[in-house]
Every structure is written in structure tokens, then in C-alpha cells.
Design a protein around this motif. Sequence first.
Motif, PDB file in Angstrom:
ATOM      1  N   ILE A   1       0.930  -1.392   0.102  1.00  0.00           N
ATOM      2  CA  ILE A   1      -0.180   0.166  -0.037  1.00  0.00           C
ATOM      3  C   ILE A   1       0.712   1.183  -0.099  1.00  0.00           C
ATOM      4  N   ALA A   2       1.934   1.259   0.913  1.00  0.00           N
ATOM      5  CA  ALA A   2       3.072   2.248   1.014  1.00  0.00           C
ATOM      6  C   ALA A   2       3.618   2.522  -0.403  1.00  0.00           C
ATOM      7  N   TYR A   3       3.885   1.755  -1.277  1.00  0.00           N
ATOM      8  CA  TYR A   3       4.628   1.664  -2.320  1.00  0.00           C
ATOM      9  C   TYR A   3       3.673   2.308  -3.434  1.00  0.00           C
ATOM     10  N   ASP A   4       2.364   1.767  -3.295  1.00  0.00           N
ATOM     11  CA  ASP A   4       1.333   2.282  -4.456  1.00  0.00           C
ATOM     12  C   ASP A   4       1.025   3.714  -4.274  1.00  0.00           C
ATOM     13  N   TYR A   5       0.940   4.198  -2.753  1.00  0.00           N
ATOM     14  CA  TYR A   5       0.916   5.725  -2.603  1.00  0.00           C
ATOM     15  C   TYR A   5       2.290   6.403  -3.373  1.00  0.00           C
ATOM     16  N   ALA A   6       3.147   5.731  -3.085  1.00  0.00           N
ATOM     17  CA  ALA A   6       4.620   6.530  -3.176  1.00  0.00           C
ATOM     18  C   ALA A   6       4.667   6.735  -4.806  1.00  0.00           C
ATOM     19  N   THR A   7       4.105   5.447  -5.373  1.00  0.00           N
ATOM     20  CA  THR A   7       4.350   5.459  -6.886  1.00  0.00           C
ATOM     21  C   THR A   7       3.430   6.740  -7.461  1.00  0.00           C
ATOM     22  N   GLN A   8       2.253   6.852  -6.935  1.00  0.00           N
ATOM     23  CA  GLN A   8       1.471   7.912  -7.642  1.00  0.00           C
ATOM     24  C   GLN A   8       1.963   9.231  -7.354  1.00  0.00           C
ATOM     25  N   ARG A   9       2.432   9.775  -5.981  1.00  0.00           N
ATOM     26  CA  ARG A   9       3.011  11.043  -5.512  1.00  0.00           C
ATOM     27  C   ARG A   9       4.302  11.169  -6.514  1.00  0.00           C
ATOM     28  N   TYR A  10       5.018   9.868  -6.604  1.00  0.00           N
ATOM     29  CA  TYR A  10       6.258  10.251  -7.529  1.00  0.00           C
ATOM     30  C   TYR A  10       5.989  10.833  -9.011  1.00  0.00           C
ATOM     31  N   GLU A  11       5.117   9.831  -9.487  1.00  0.00           N
ATOM     32  CA  GLU A  11       4.554  10.130 -10.816  1.00  0.00           C
ATOM     33  C   GLU A  11       3.996  11.695 -10.779  1.00  0.00           C
ATOM     34  N   LEU A  12       3.484  12.309  -9.927  1.00  0.00           N
ATOM     35  CA  LEU A  12       3.013  13.460  -9.821  1.00  0.00           C
ATOM     36  C   LEU A  12       4.171  14.863  -9.683  1.00  0.00           C
ATOM     37  N   GLY A  13       5.217  14.091  -9.018  1.00  0.00           N
ATOM     38  CA  GLY A  13       6.304  14.898  -8.785  1.00  0.00           C
ATOM     39  C   GLY A  13       6.355  15.530  -7.365  1.00  0.00           C
ATOM     40  N   LEU A  14       5.498  14.797  -6.460  1.00  0.00           N
ATOM     41  CA  LEU A  14       5.205  15.179  -4.979  1.00  0.00           C
ATOM     42  C   LEU A  14       6.201  14.214  -4.241  1.00  0.00           C
ATOM     43  N   LEU A  15       7.017  13.328  -4.866  1.00  0.00           N
ATOM     44  CA  LEU A  15       7.797  12.693  -3.829  1.00  0.00           C
ATOM     45  C   LEU A  15       9.270  12.496  -4.750  1.00  0.00           C
ATOM     46  N   ASN A  16      10.339  12.776  -3.858  1.00  0.00           N
ATOM     47  CA  ASN A  16      11.665  12.611  -4.577  1.00  0.00           C
ATOM     48  C   ASN A  16      12.046  11.173  -4.708  1.00  0.00           C
ATOM     49  N   ALA A  17      12.998  11.130  -5.655  1.00  0.00           N
ATOM     50  CA  ALA A  17      13.640   9.852  -6.026  1.00  0.00           C
ATOM     51  C   ALA A  17      13.890   8.762  -4.731  1.00  0.00           C
ATOM     52  N   VAL A  18      14.597   9.532  -3.740  1.00  0.00           N
ATOM     53  CA  VAL A  18      15.160   8.720  -2.715  1.00  0.00           C
ATOM     54  C   VAL A  18      14.139   8.001  -1.877  1.00  0.00           C
ATOM     55  N   ASP A  19      13.124   9.085  -1.575  1.00  0.00           N
ATOM     56  CA  ASP A  19      11.916   8.368  -0.863  1.00  0.00           C
ATOM     57  C   ASP A  19      11.050   7.244  -1.525  1.00  0.00           C
ATOM     58  N   TYR A  20      11.028   7.758  -2.968  1.00  0.00           N
ATOM     59  CA  TYR A  20      10.473   6.581  -3.628  1.00  0.00           C
ATOM     60  C   TYR A  20      11.159   5.419  -3.772  1.00  0.00           C
ATOM     61  N   LEU A  21      12.446   5.481  -4.077  1.00  0.00           N
ATOM     62  CA  LEU A  21      13.120   4.063  -3.886  1.00  0.00           C
ATOM     63  C   LEU A  21      13.240   3.579  -2.654  1.00  0.00           C
ATOM     64  N   THR A  22      13.323   4.221  -1.553  1.00  0.00           N
ATOM     65  CA  THR A  22      13.031   3.376  -0.419  1.00  0.00           C
ATOM     66  C   THR A  22      11.891   2.768  -0.076  1.00  0.00           C
ATOM     67  N   SER A  23      10.629   3.314  -0.598  1.00  0.00           N
ATOM     68  CA  SER A  23       9.413   2.580  -0.594  1.00  0.00           C
ATOM     69  C   SER A  23       9.381   1.403  -1.287  1.00  0.00           C
ATOM     70  N   GLN A  24      10.190   1.303  -2.638  1.00  0.00           N
ATOM     71  CA  GLN A  24      10.293   0.279  -3.530  1.00  0.00           C
ATOM     72  C   GLN A  24      11.023  -0.819  -2.728  1.00  0.00           C
ATOM     73  N   ASN A  25      12.271  -0.329  -2.196  1.00  0.00           N
ATOM     74  CA  ASN A  25      12.888  -1.420  -1.453  1.00  0.00           C
ATOM     75  C   ASN A  25      12.380  -2.022  -0.192  1.00  0.00           C
ATOM     76  N   ASN A  26      11.511  -1.249   0.390  1.00  0.00           N
ATOM     77  CA  ASN A  26      10.924  -1.727   1.521  1.00  0.00           C
ATOM     78  C   ASN A  26       9.734  -2.631   0.978  1.00  0.00           C
ATOM     79  N   LEU A  27       9.185  -2.893  -0.122  1.00  0.00           N
ATOM     80  CA  LEU A  27       8.364  -3.547  -0.664  1.00  0.00           C
ATOM     81  C   LEU A  27       9.162  -4.981  -0.857  1.00  0.00           C
TER      82      LEU A  27
END
Length: 481
Positions: free
Chosen positions: A424-450
Motif C-alpha cells: 500500500i505504501a509503495y502504491d501511494y509512493a508511486t502515485q506521488r512520484y509520478e505527480l512530482g510530489l515525492l523525490n526519488a530517494v523516498d520513492y526508492l526507499t518505498s520500493q526497497n521496503n516492498l
Amino acid sequence: MRYLFTGCLMVLLIYSPALFAQETWSLQRCVDYALEHNIQIKQADIQKRLNELILQQSRLSRLPSLNAGINNGFNFGRSIDPTTNQFVNNQLYYLGGSVNMSLNLFSGLQKTHTIQANKYTLAASEQLERKMENDVALNVATAYLQILLNTEQLKATRQQLNLSIAQLENTRKQVIAGALPESNLADIQAQVASDSASLITAENNLTLSILQMKAILNLPSDAPFAVDTQMNVDAIPVMNLDAITPEQIYEQAVGIQPQVLADSLTLLADKKQLAAAKGALYPTVYLSGSLGTNYASTFSQYYVDTIMVPPVQIGTVNINGVDYKVNSLPQTEPVYRSYKSPLGSQLNNNFNQSIGIGVNIPIFNGYTARTNVKRAQLNLLNQQLTAEQNKITLRQDIFQAYADAKGAREQYRATIRALEAARIAYDYATQRYELGLLNAVDYLTSQNNLFKATVNMLTAKYNYIFRVKVLEFYQTLHVQF
């Protein structure tokens, strides 16, 4: 088929001819192959056959002993004629033969107790062979599940890499379009490199686990080998840990575990060995008999012959002035003659037989018999302690396995919840990253957590299944997988 999955798991799978062509190995095939080719199992089988021979020999020892012998040779000079037991001073050729029989009538029941002890020893060796098969099957099952786990982890790692590559392409397009800064592209590229390294590690782990399985199966390292990936791990039935206690499992296990049964049989064998050792303190009664004959070239037989003595003049007699000769009457006189007795005649004439009963009473033999009794008593005591220790170890292993299984179950449930939260956290992070609301580091952290949550869940799942199956094995020795 020898003890179908008697170590740990029973596989009820049907595989297609195509899988055979690809050298696909099911868990059942791996276990069967290991039971047939494992060196330790072969050694256990040899020991069992040796015990069978020992038992057979102890039974045959009740039969009478029968021995025959022939001796012949030449004597020179002064020697004893075996046919007359007299000294002779010429060359002598002799020939003799004999048959001897001995039967033990009573020896303190040593042979009876030894036979019974060997029966128990043979039965114990059969149980130890079963234990060896169980241990090998358990090792095969562990290695097989490790291959499946590494296969799942490799699949998850490859999916992670593909996701990172796809994200890299998407980020590159957004950077070119000016929607994202170039630093995001560099972060994604670093993630792709990291995932590529993880993929190599996962592939290496899978290769090592396959090599470990080949070593257990005694297969060449370059032999084609692939596991059956069609197994539905999620559909494997597992026992309800809340419906049984470890004490109940122990009560069932103590009556079926080969090691416990082998200990009990060995204990009975040692008791019989002690009884056999005590039997050596009693007198031994035996029946003996023999047949024999001999021949000697010097042996001669004597007989009395008669010869006719012709009449001779013994005087004269005058009758009426006429002299007449007087002759002796014809008569015979004895003559002693001898001849060499032939072989057949001597062997027949010298044939002798004997039969008797003897008693051997042990009085003093260096304290050997009593020392053997004490040694047998100590062996019995040691086996009693060994059997008790093995039961204690079995109880500890079962209680430990039960605790491990419950802990693995709770860990598996926790990783499932963690995976759901990470997804769920990764899905939210993906949506925010695609909208430019989340930087790459936080996005990759969410992806690695998944990814970590996925790997942890897979590891916990296989660990839980294996722990429960080990517990089922303690309980029944037959586990469906």
C-alpha cells in the motif's frame, strides 16, 4: 519402493513426460533416488546383513560339530607302528583316517540366550537403517525447500530489477521533458545497479542450493537438474498447532521413532548377553564320538602252516633170521609263516568306534567368566542410560520444534501484514512520484521496503511450512507434502 518418503515428507505429485525430458525432479523422485544411492544407507544395510549372518551362525551353532581327517607319510629309523603300537627299526609308510563328532548338551543356556540377543540386535539394526533413511529424507526435503525458496526469491529479485528498469525509462522521459530533475535519474540508475547485483546474488544462491542437493543425491555436479516448480506451496496442508500439545506429540513419537525402538531392542539384546555371560559359570555337558582306522606298511599277519615229513629209517628188526628196515610213520609239523597285510584288510581290521559323555566344570580360568559378567552388566547399564538420554533428547527436540513452529507461524503472519502495508505504501509512493510530489530517494526507499517485505514473507512462509512438517514427522513418520 523402500519406505516411501519415510524420513519426512510424502509427495503426491503427477509430472508430465515433458518434465521428464527436461530432467525435472519432484521431491518424491529426489527422496527415492537418495534412499537408493546414499552411502550411509548402504552401510546401514550392510550392517543389517552382517547381523543376519551372525544370527544365522548362532542358530547353526546348536548343531553337532563333525570333522574328518586323513593323515599319511613315511617314518624312517626307529618309530612306532600305528597298527601295533610297537617300535620298528625300518622304513614305515602309514595311512590313517578319522571322523569326530561333538554335541553340546548343556552349557548354561549360553547359546539360547545368544540367539535371542542376536535377534534383538538384528531388529535394532533394521530400526537404525530406518532412522538413517529418515535423516536422509529430511536432508533432501530441507535442500528441496531451499531450492524452491531461492527460486521464489530469484523471481522476486528479477521482478524488482524489471520494475527498476521500467522506472528508469519512465524517469528518463520525465527528465527529458523537464518534469523531474536529473538527480532522480541518477538515483534510479543506482537502484538498477543495486538490483542487478541482487539478481546475481540470488542466482548464485540458487546455484549453490542445487549443488547442495546434488551432493546429497550423489549426483555429478554437471548433471542436469531442475526441481518441479509446479508445486503449489500455498496449498500444502499444515497441522493445527493449537489443536495439539508437544506432550501429546511426544507420547505418540516415543512409540514409533526408530531411534527409540532401536534403543529398546538393544536393551533387550544386552539383557540376553548378560544371561549368556552368566551361563558360562555353569558346567558344560557334551556328547562326543569318533570313528577311525589306520594302515602301516610294516604290519604283517602270521599263520600256522603244516608240512609233510617223509618217513625215514629208524632201525632194523630181525625176524626169522631176516633183517627188516624200520621206518618212521609219515607225519606233519607246524610251520609259522607271515605275509604283508593288504590295505583294505588293515583298514577293515583296524576300524574303531567310540562314544562318550563328558562334563567340563569351570573352576578357575583367570576370573574370565566373572569379568565377562561384570562387563555385560556395565554394558546393560550404559545402554539404559543411552536409551534414557535419547528419550530426553527426543522430548527436547519436540518441544523445541513445537516452539519453533509456533514462532514461525506468527512470524509468517507478521510478514504477510508487513507485505500488505509495504505494498500500500509503495502504491501511494508511486502515485506521488509520478505527480512530482515525492523525490526519488523516498520513492526508492518505498520500493526497497516492498522488495524486502516480499523476500521476508517468502522466507517466513517456507520456514513455517518446514517447521510444521518436521513436527508432523515426529508425530506420525508420514507427512503429506
